[in-house]
Design a protein around this motif. Structure first.
Motif, mmCIF file in Angstrom:
data_model
loop_
_atom_site.group_PDB
_atom_site.id
_atom_site.type_symbol
_atom_site.label_atom_id
_atom_site.label_comp_id
_atom_site.label_asym_id
_atom_site.label_seq_id
_atom_site.Cartn_x
_atom_site.Cartn_y
_atom_site.Cartn_z
ATOM 1 N N HIS A 190 0.771 -1.255 -0.023
ATOM 2 C CA HIS A 190 -0.151 -0.189 -0.164
ATOM 3 C C HIS A 190 0.917 1.195 0.057
ATOM 4 O O HIS A 190 1.819 1.740 0.549
ATOM 5 C CB HIS A 190 -0.769 -0.031 1.187
ATOM 6 N N ILE A 191 0.489 2.277 -0.948
ATOM 7 C CA ILE A 191 0.953 3.622 -1.206
ATOM 8 C C ILE A 191 0.250 4.660 -1.230
ATOM 9 O O ILE A 191 -0.477 4.591 -2.580
ATOM 10 C CB ILE A 191 2.203 3.371 -2.098
ATOM 11 N N GLY A 192 -0.095 5.642 -0.647
ATOM 12 C CA GLY A 192 -1.013 6.685 -0.918
ATOM 13 C C GLY A 192 -2.321 6.702 0.016
ATOM 14 O O GLY A 192 -2.383 6.202 1.008
ATOM 15 N N ASP A 193 -3.427 7.183 -0.691
ATOM 16 C CA ASP A 193 -4.705 7.085 0.146
ATOM 17 C C ASP A 193 -5.753 6.259 -0.520
ATOM 18 O O ASP A 193 -7.057 6.423 -0.218
ATOM 19 C CB ASP A 193 -5.077 8.720 0.203
ATOM 20 N N SER A 194 -5.632 5.394 -1.715
ATOM 21 C CA SER A 194 -6.462 4.420 -1.827
ATOM 22 C C SER A 194 -6.521 3.495 -0.593
ATOM 23 O O SER A 194 -5.612 3.448 0.111
ATOM 24 C CB SER A 194 -6.247 3.622 -3.189
ATOM 25 N N ARG A 195 -7.638 2.481 -0.826
ATOM 26 C CA ARG A 195 -7.789 1.984 0.614
ATOM 27 C C ARG A 195 -8.253 0.516 0.371
ATOM 28 O O ARG A 195 -8.794 0.280 -0.706
ATOM 29 C CB ARG A 195 -9.023 2.552 1.337
ATOM 30 N N ALA A 196 -8.172 -0.369 1.477
ATOM 31 C CA ALA A 196 -8.346 -1.721 1.447
ATOM 32 C C ALA A 196 -9.238 -1.991 2.709
ATOM 33 O O ALA A 196 -8.863 -1.384 3.998
ATOM 34 C CB ALA A 196 -7.080 -2.662 1.407
ATOM 35 N N LEU A 209 -12.210 -5.459 -0.095
ATOM 36 C CA LEU A 209 -12.601 -4.327 -0.704
ATOM 37 C C LEU A 209 -11.505 -3.447 -0.982
ATOM 38 O O LEU A 209 -10.810 -3.006 -0.195
ATOM 39 C CB LEU A 209 -13.679 -3.476 -0.504
ATOM 40 N N LEU A 210 -11.020 -3.351 -2.352
ATOM 41 C CA LEU A 210 -10.035 -2.105 -2.447
ATOM 42 C C LEU A 210 -10.526 -1.032 -3.400
ATOM 43 O O LEU A 210 -11.478 -1.482 -4.303
ATOM 44 C CB LEU A 210 -8.844 -2.796 -3.647
ATOM 45 N N CYS A 211 -10.306 0.193 -3.051
ATOM 46 C CA CYS A 211 -11.061 1.166 -3.692
ATOM 47 C C CYS A 211 -10.243 2.266 -3.845
ATOM 48 O O CYS A 211 -9.197 2.625 -2.872
ATOM 49 C CB CYS A 211 -12.482 1.621 -2.857
ATOM 50 N N SER A 212 -10.517 3.385 -4.880
ATOM 51 C CA SER A 212 -9.899 4.832 -4.660
ATOM 52 C C SER A 212 -10.570 5.655 -3.806
ATOM 53 O O SER A 212 -11.714 5.467 -3.698
ATOM 54 C CB SER A 212 -9.992 5.276 -6.235
ATOM 55 N N ASP A 213 -10.122 6.788 -3.671
ATOM 56 C CA ASP A 213 -10.807 7.902 -2.867
ATOM 57 C C ASP A 213 -11.949 8.508 -3.474
ATOM 58 O O ASP A 213 -12.579 9.242 -2.687
ATOM 59 C CB ASP A 213 -9.897 8.748 -2.285
ATOM 60 N N GLY A 214 -12.214 8.138 -4.594
ATOM 61 C CA GLY A 214 -13.394 8.628 -5.241
ATOM 62 C C GLY A 214 -14.571 8.077 -4.562
ATOM 63 O O GLY A 214 -15.779 8.606 -4.657
#
Length: 375
Positions: A240-246, A313-318
């Motif tokens: 994991h790198i950044g602000d997308s989430r699991a 769930l994996l998702c972008s910050d959208g």
């Protein structure tokens, strides 16, 4: 008695700082003596300085760097100079100490996870034969949203690899696609627990190199987040790198298993910002870690024991910027299968205005189907 001067030896004993440390703190202008003999150079300290000296001693035991100790002590000097009342300064100093310790705990958590990862590597291979092998059922969807002119997200879902990347900058779309593409080989190769860490490190390094080739002038104008899960048959390794989430939905309860590498998340961790304030903070889009034209940052690595019935769930910050975690949990729990899950989550984000690209990967951990009987 107020105004009394102590020799450096007496002051060292009273403050529990060594004379050597006191001389160093004098040179660094952290704790200056009240008087220095002009002939012998001998240092004398006022009794009133004991409070600050003891604070320095305790902060050093915490491991606080000298530069940060200087900032805390500056609050005390402002009080002595007739500035803000002592209660306010005490609260300010306490806030600085809380902020420092929050960073220590966050860094320790990352090292703890890495240590657990390594221990599992060294001991898990011998247990593999007795472990029940499970399978993934998965679905992925990426949507432009209602506002953005183009989609800069990239997703991938396969029998071993799940990934989401959220690009930014003029070349955000090709950058996020390149990062995910650099990991796709993991979906084709059988990876045992013993080599998992090295494989993930190499894969992220390859993703960083792919991003650098596309990033404008080798700078930070273009970049991407990257959150991926690698399946081994009984475990999921997270990078994991950044602000997308699991997220993990287990027994009806939703758990976030990543930590945002963002400015606002660091402010929340340090107690400087509430989660409610973060939602409208002007720097909410700024990242502390991302794959850019610079050297690849150190990613978070975690290893999860999978159970039949788990839903990831994996998702972008959208998604997460407009849909609350509670609602995400409700939609995931209600979805009959991964395809229904990604559809309902993307639709929910768009119904909330769809201000950003939104991408989701949903995967269920299931027992393998029984083999057909041979007659």
């Amino acid at each position: 008695m107020r105004g009394e001067l102590l020799t450096i030896g007496a002051f060292a004993r009273a403050s529990r700082l060594s004379p050597k440390a006191l001389r160093l703190y004098d040179e660094l202008e952290l704790l200056r003596p009240a008087r220095v003999d002009p002939y012998s150079g001998y240092r004398y300290y006022a009794v009133e300085q004991l409070r600050q000296a003891r604070l320095v001693a305790w902060l050093r035991r915490l491991g606080m760097p000298l530069a940060e100790i200087r900032a805390v002590c500056a609050l005390g000097r402002a009080e002595r100079d007739g500035g803000t009342p002592g209660r306010r300064l005490g609260e300010d100093a306490a806030r600085e100490i809380r902020a420092y310790w929050a960073r220590v705990e966050a860094e320790t958590a990352v090292r703890r996870d890495l240590a657990a990862f390594l221990v599992d590597q060294l001991t898990g291979e011998s247990r593999r034969d007795s472990t029940t092998m499970l399978e993934l059922r998965y679905s992925a969807r990426s949507d432009r949203g209602q506002v953005r002119p183009a989609n800069q997200d990239a997703v991938y879902a396969g029998r071993r690899l799940l990934a989401v990347a959220d690009g930014f900058g003029p070349a955000g779309a090709p950058v996020s696609s390149a990062a995910v593409e650099a990991l796709r080989f993991l979906d084709e190769e059988e990876v045992g627990a013993g080599g998992l860490l090295n494989v993930l490190e190499d894969a992220v390094r390859g993703a960083g190199e792919a991003v650098r080739d596309l990033a404008a002038d080798g700078g930070k104008e273009n970049g991407t987040t990257l959150t991926a899960l690698l399946w081994t048959g009984s475990k999921l390794a997270l990078v994991h790198i950044g602000d997308s989430r699991a997220y993990l939905l287990r027994d009806g309860e939703l758990f976030r298993i990543t930590h945002d590498h963002s400015v606002v998340q660091s402010l929340i961790d340090e107690g400087r910002l509430t989660p409610e304030e973060a939602e409208s903070h002007p720097q909410r889009t700024l990242l502390l870690k991302a794959l850019t034209g610079d050297a690849a940052p150190v990613p978070d690595l975690r290893l999860h024991e999978a159970r039949a019935g788990d839903r990831y769930l994996l998702c972008s910050d959208g998604l997460t910027r407009v849909v609350a975690d509670e609602r995400i949990g409700e939609l995931l729990a209600a979805a009959p299968d991964p395809e229904g899950g990604v559809r309902s989550l993307v639709d929910e984000a768009n119904a909330a205005g769809g201000p950003d690209n939104v991408s989701c990967v949903v995967a269920d951990v299931v027992l393998p189907a029984p083999e057909a009987a041979v007659g």
